[in-house]
Design a protein around this motif. Structure first.
Motif, PDB file in Angstrom:
ATOM      1  N   VAL A  90      21.494  45.212  29.367  1.00 52.47           N
ATOM      2  CA  VAL A  90      21.468  45.270  30.824  1.00 52.47           C
ATOM      3  C   VAL A  90      22.338  46.409  31.341  1.00 52.47           C
ATOM      4  O   VAL A  90      23.462  46.603  30.875  1.00 52.47           O
ATOM      5  N   ILE A  91      21.840  47.155  32.309  1.00 54.39           N
ATOM      6  CA  ILE A  91      22.633  48.143  33.025  1.00 54.39           C
ATOM      7  C   ILE A  91      22.924  47.572  34.413  1.00 54.39           C
ATOM      8  O   ILE A  91      22.007  47.208  35.150  1.00 54.39           O
ATOM      9  N   GLU A  92      24.218  47.473  34.744  1.00 54.64           N
ATOM     10  CA  GLU A  92      24.641  46.881  36.007  1.00 54.64           C
ATOM     11  C   GLU A  92      25.259  47.920  36.927  1.00 54.64           C
ATOM     12  O   GLU A  92      25.982  48.807  36.478  1.00 54.64           O
ATOM     13  N   ARG A  93      24.983  47.780  38.202  1.00 52.33           N
ATOM     14  CA  ARG A  93      25.744  48.490  39.234  1.00 52.33           C
ATOM     15  C   ARG A  93      26.706  47.472  39.833  1.00 52.33           C
ATOM     16  O   ARG A  93      26.296  46.402  40.281  1.00 52.33           O
ATOM     17  N   VAL A  94      27.985  47.775  39.819  1.00 49.41           N
ATOM     18  CA  VAL A  94      29.009  46.868  40.327  1.00 49.41           C
ATOM     19  C   VAL A  94      29.608  47.483  41.586  1.00 49.41           C
ATOM     20  O   VAL A  94      30.240  48.539  41.530  1.00 49.41           O
ATOM     21  N   CYS A  95      29.390  46.831  42.714  1.00 46.39           N
ATOM     22  CA  CYS A  95      29.891  47.335  43.996  1.00 46.39           C
ATOM     23  C   CYS A  95      30.937  46.378  44.542  1.00 46.39           C
ATOM     24  O   CYS A  95      30.642  45.203  44.778  1.00 46.39           O
ATOM     25  N   ASN A  96      32.157  46.879  44.716  1.00 47.15           N
ATOM     26  CA  ASN A  96      33.256  46.067  45.235  1.00 47.15           C
ATOM     27  C   ASN A  96      33.422  44.773  44.441  1.00 47.15           C
ATOM     28  O   ASN A  96      33.674  43.712  44.988  1.00 47.15           O
ATOM     29  N   SER A  98      31.126  43.096  42.745  1.00 44.18           N
ATOM     30  CA  SER A  98      29.931  42.254  42.624  1.00 44.18           C
ATOM     31  C   SER A  98      28.857  42.973  41.813  1.00 44.18           C
ATOM     32  O   SER A  98      28.424  44.062  42.194  1.00 44.18           O
ATOM     33  N   PRO A  99      28.402  42.386  40.693  1.00 39.24           N
ATOM     34  CA  PRO A  99      27.430  43.057  39.825  1.00 39.24           C
ATOM     35  C   PRO A  99      25.995  42.842  40.283  1.00 39.24           C
ATOM     36  O   PRO A  99      25.651  41.830  40.878  1.00 39.24           O
ATOM     37  N   ARG A 100      25.164  43.814  39.975  1.00 42.66           N
ATOM     38  CA  ARG A 100      23.734  43.755  40.268  1.00 42.66           C
ATOM     39  C   ARG A 100      22.984  44.424  39.123  1.00 42.66           C
ATOM     40  O   ARG A 100      23.234  45.581  38.806  1.00 42.66           O
ATOM     41  N   ALA A 101      22.089  43.698  38.464  1.00 40.79           N
ATOM     42  CA  ALA A 101      21.315  44.285  37.374  1.00 40.79           C
ATOM     43  C   ALA A 101      20.340  45.315  37.936  1.00 40.79           C
ATOM     44  O   ALA A 101      19.628  45.048  38.896  1.00 40.79           O
ATOM     45  N   GLU A 102      20.319  46.493  37.315  1.00 39.45           N
ATOM     46  CA  GLU A 102      19.437  47.559  37.773  1.00 39.45           C
ATOM     47  C   GLU A 102      18.353  47.898  36.763  1.00 39.45           C
ATOM     48  O   GLU A 102      17.288  48.357  37.138  1.00 39.45           O
ATOM     49  N   GLY A 103      18.605  47.696  35.488  1.00 41.49           N
ATOM     50  CA  GLY A 103      17.609  48.053  34.497  1.00 41.49           C
ATOM     51  C   GLY A 103      18.042  47.713  33.091  1.00 41.49           C
ATOM     52  O   GLY A 103      19.036  47.007  32.894  1.00 41.49           O
ATOM     53  N   GLN A 119      12.329  46.139  41.065  1.00 33.45           N
ATOM     54  CA  GLN A 119      11.298  45.119  41.292  1.00 33.45           C
ATOM     55  C   GLN A 119      11.103  44.218  40.095  1.00 33.45           C
ATOM     56  O   GLN A 119      10.769  43.062  40.225  1.00 33.45           O
ATOM     57  N   GLY A 120      11.299  44.754  38.884  1.00 30.25           N
ATOM     58  CA  GLY A 120      11.089  43.952  37.689  1.00 30.25           C
ATOM     59  C   GLY A 120      12.297  43.159  37.272  1.00 30.25           C
ATOM     60  O   GLY A 120      12.254  42.430  36.297  1.00 30.25           O
ATOM     61  N   VAL A 121      13.405  43.291  38.006  1.00 29.25           N
ATOM     62  CA  VAL A 121      14.635  42.613  37.605  1.00 29.25           C
ATOM     63  C   VAL A 121      14.578  41.140  37.949  1.00 29.25           C
ATOM     64  O   VAL A 121      14.208  40.770  39.047  1.00 29.25           O
ATOM     65  N   THR A 122      14.921  40.310  36.982  1.00 27.43           N
ATOM     66  CA  THR A 122      15.142  38.896  37.239  1.00 27.43           C
ATOM     67  C   THR A 122      16.636  38.688  37.315  1.00 27.43           C
ATOM     68  O   THR A 122      17.331  38.756  36.313  1.00 27.43           O
ATOM     69  N   GLN A 123      17.146  38.438  38.525  1.00 29.49           N
ATOM     70  CA  GLN A 123      18.582  38.244  38.693  1.00 29.49           C
ATOM     71  C   GLN A 123      18.905  36.785  38.386  1.00 29.49           C
ATOM     72  O   GLN A 123      18.493  35.889  39.101  1.00 29.49           O
ATOM     73  N   ASP A 124      19.649  36.542  37.296  1.00 29.93           N
ATOM     74  CA  ASP A 124      19.930  35.153  36.952  1.00 29.93           C
ATOM     75  C   ASP A 124      21.138  34.649  37.710  1.00 29.93           C
ATOM     76  O   ASP A 124      21.667  35.288  38.595  1.00 29.93           O
ATOM     77  N   ALA A 125      21.563  33.435  37.347  1.00 25.10           N
ATOM     78  CA  ALA A 125      22.601  32.782  38.133  1.00 25.10           C
ATOM     79  C   ALA A 125      23.906  33.555  38.152  1.00 25.10           C
ATOM     80  O   ALA A 125      24.701  33.407  39.062  1.00 25.10           O
ATOM     81  N   SER A 126      24.147  34.369  37.126  1.00 23.94           N
ATOM     82  CA  SER A 126      25.392  35.114  37.127  1.00 23.94           C
ATOM     83  C   SER A 126      25.412  36.198  38.193  1.00 23.94           C
ATOM     84  O   SER A 126      26.451  36.744  38.511  1.00 23.94           O
ATOM     85  N   TYR A 127      24.242  36.531  38.776  1.00 28.09           N
ATOM     86  CA  TYR A 127      24.181  37.505  39.854  1.00 28.09           C
ATOM     87  C   TYR A 127      23.850  36.832  41.173  1.00 28.09           C
ATOM     88  O   TYR A 127      23.711  37.481  42.188  1.00 28.09           O
ATOM     89  N   LYS A 351      38.451  29.226  35.524  1.00 29.57           N
ATOM     90  CA  LYS A 351      39.267  30.419  35.255  1.00 29.57           C
ATOM     91  C   LYS A 351      38.394  31.634  34.965  1.00 29.57           C
ATOM     92  O   LYS A 351      38.661  32.749  35.443  1.00 29.57           O
ATOM     93  N   LEU A 352      37.341  31.436  34.175  1.00 30.24           N
ATOM     94  CA  LEU A 352      36.458  32.545  33.824  1.00 30.24           C
ATOM     95  C   LEU A 352      35.540  32.933  34.978  1.00 30.24           C
ATOM     96  O   LEU A 352      35.164  34.099  35.111  1.00 30.24           O
ATOM     97  N   ASP A 353      35.208  31.971  35.801  1.00 23.37           N
ATOM     98  CA  ASP A 353      34.250  32.204  36.889  1.00 23.37           C
ATOM     99  C   ASP A 353      34.986  32.697  38.134  1.00 23.37           C
ATOM    100  O   ASP A 353      35.048  32.006  39.153  1.00 23.37           O
ATOM    101  N   THR A 354      35.526  33.909  38.052  1.00 23.02           N
ATOM    102  CA  THR A 354      36.346  34.425  39.147  1.00 23.02           C
ATOM    103  C   THR A 354      35.546  34.680  40.416  1.00 23.02           C
ATOM    104  O   THR A 354      36.108  34.692  41.508  1.00 23.02           O
ATOM    105  N   ALA A 355      34.248  34.880  40.287  1.00 23.39           N
ATOM    106  CA  ALA A 355      33.400  35.112  41.461  1.00 23.39           C
ATOM    107  C   ALA A 355      32.810  33.810  42.000  1.00 23.39           C
ATOM    108  O   ALA A 355      32.037  33.839  42.952  1.00 23.39           O
ATOM    109  N   HIS A 356      33.163  32.673  41.400  1.00 24.13           N
ATOM    110  CA  HIS A 356      32.704  31.356  41.858  1.00 24.13           C
ATOM    111  C   HIS A 356      31.181  31.261  41.883  1.00 24.13           C
ATOM    112  O   HIS A 356      30.594  30.745  42.834  1.00 24.13           O
ATOM    113  N   ARG A 357      30.564  31.723  40.803  1.00 22.02           N
ATOM    114  CA  ARG A 357      29.107  31.620  40.706  1.00 22.02           C
ATOM    115  C   ARG A 357      28.678  30.322  40.020  1.00 22.02           C
ATOM    116  O   ARG A 357      27.491  30.035  39.923  1.00 22.02           O
ATOM    117  N   TRP A 358      29.645  29.558  39.512  1.00 24.88           N
ATOM    118  CA  TRP A 358      29.357  28.257  38.904  1.00 24.88           C
ATOM    119  C   TRP A 358      30.193  27.184  39.597  1.00 24.88           C
ATOM    120  O   TRP A 358      31.027  26.517  38.967  1.00 24.88           O
TER     121      TRP A 358
END
Length: 419
Positions: A90-96, A98-103, A119-127, A351-358
């Motif tokens: 996965v190639i991610e763009r991380v802005c401020n 927050s990660p976003r899968a790009e390709g 358009q083809g990206v499936t953003q899973d729960a971690s995003y 502790k690991l989920d610093t972005a509170h995605r879980w």
């Protein structure tokens, strides 16, 4: 009595959580497919940032057409031994932050994509957004109106929406990625960001890409690649045939066994899925993803000890990249009434989920603290859950539980203060 009835929901929710679906965890694009373009994303991460590079922007003049020109990025990913990753990364763009899968990378580690046009990206729960708390399956995720890490078109630097405050990295569980600084890039800059190197973390043995893929003979790899292409086109039956050819030609082909497990799991055949996941582990005991799915299947079937053992084994392989593993372990041990172990895992998930995605970890911990009669602590955790997941499907139920806990906490405090 009504209060106790409400609080009994704290027990029931753990079971309902345990049968929920697992986020997409495969490193390759959903449904197979090649690298280089847009693809899916895993629940792991890059394991931290390595060196940061800032490609020198070209000082070109721009006009009104350039302001609307799309931004493209390309480059290459290599392992720290100089080899290309054996499977797409996965190639991610991380802005401020927050990660976003790009390709994804292709078979030679190369990538190329247009920013924001995944358009083809499936953003899973971690995003996913913090308001979405369901544990997703390997399907496109539901998202709110403002996806995390995505700068709206027209924002950011002139002609470069999505560049300001952003970095580019490769994401592979168990590895630390070099980071490319995107701030200051202009529309007509050279799109090539150079080489991103992945370096293995010292305390992580597990991986989400099997090294056995590199050792696969040509005929087995050819069948595997055909299977991935068939999956990309939605031809599951053809993919299964090719994967069976791959493992027949090369029984140590862990990635192919894992893909067969996914096909059967998605086809509601958990028995066969278990067999294939077990074969994947037999072929490569350090491949983390089969353990994750086996733990999930055990949770669905309420096989708490099996789920605890499987998730615990996966945690030993990779203790840093999967907060969801700790969540599953907490759920399992809670239902086994092993509250010390459950609490330790729930707190590690937080502790690991610093972005509170879980945020479900907050609710699990609330249930554990309720069992310990720590009503104040339980109320605090449920309050955190509602803060991080205000639009969760169970928000109203949790609000009722929180009100009952706060009443219990107040009663206990008043009783303790009586002379």
């Amino acid at each position: 009595m009504k209060r106790n009835h409400i609080l009994r929901g704290l027990f029931g929710f753990v079971i309902s959580l345990s049968v929920a679906s697992q986020p997409a965890l495969s490193q390759h694009p959903p449904g197979g497919g090649g690298g280089g373009g847009a693809g899916g994303a895993n629940a792991g991460g890059a394991g931290g940032a390595g060196r940061t590079t800032s490609p020198t922007p070209r000082n070109n003049n721009t006009n009104m057409d350039a302001l609307n020109r799309p931004s493209y990025l390309s480059g290459k990913v290599l392992m720290d031994d100089g080899s290309a990753p054996p499977e797409p990364v996965v190639i991610e763009r991380v802005c401020n932050g927050s990660p976003r899968a790009e390709g994804y990378t292709d078979s030679k580690g190369r990538f190329s994509f247009q920013l924001g046009q995944s358009q083809g990206v499936t953003q899973d729960a971690s995003y996913d957004d913090m308001g979405n708390t369901s544990l997703q399956s390997n399907t496109p995720q539901r998202r709110n109106a403002a996806p995390m890490g995505r700068v709206p078109a027209g924002g950011g630097q002139r002609g470069n929406p999505g560049m300001v405050g952003c970095e580019l990295r490769a994401s592979l569980a168990g590895f630390r990625s070099d980071v490319v600084n995107l701030s200051g890039r202009r529309t007509f800059d050279n799109p090539d960001v150079g080489t991103i190197v992945l370096r293995r973390l010292a305390n992580v043995e597990g991986t989400t890409i099997s090294m056995t893929t590199l050792q696969a003979p040509k005929d087995a790899r050819k069948a595997y690649d055909k299977a991935r292409e068939a999956l990309r086109k939605g031809k599951t039956a053809d993919a299964q045939k090719e994967l069976e050819k791959a493992v027949s030609a090369y029984p140590q082909f862990a990635a192919a066994w894992y893909e067969l497990g996914l096909i059967h799991e998605k086809g509601n055949d958990p028995g066969e899925a278990r067999k294939y996941y077990a074969q994947a582990i037999a072929a490569d005991a350090k491949l983390v993803t089969p353990y994750l799915h086996l733990a999930q299947l055990a949770l669905r079937e309420r096989k708490w000890q099996e789920a605890a053992d499987t998730s615990g084994g996966a945690i030993k392989l990779d203790p840093v990249d999967f907060p969801d593993l700790y969540l599953y372990n907490a759920v399992s041990n809670y239902n086994l009434r092993k509250f010390d172990a459950a609490e330790a895992s729930a707190r590690q998930a937080q502790k690991l989920d610093t972005a509170h995605r879980w945020p479900k970890a907050d609710r699990v911990l609330g249930a554990i603290l309720y069992e310990r009669k720590d009503y104040t602590g339980a109320a605090e955790q449920l309050g955190n859950y509602l803060t991080f997941a205000p639009d969760a499907a169970d928000a109203d139920e949790v609000k009722a539980q929180l009100a009952a806990l706060e009443k219990l906490s107040g009663d206990a405090k008043a009783k303790a203060e009586r002379p």
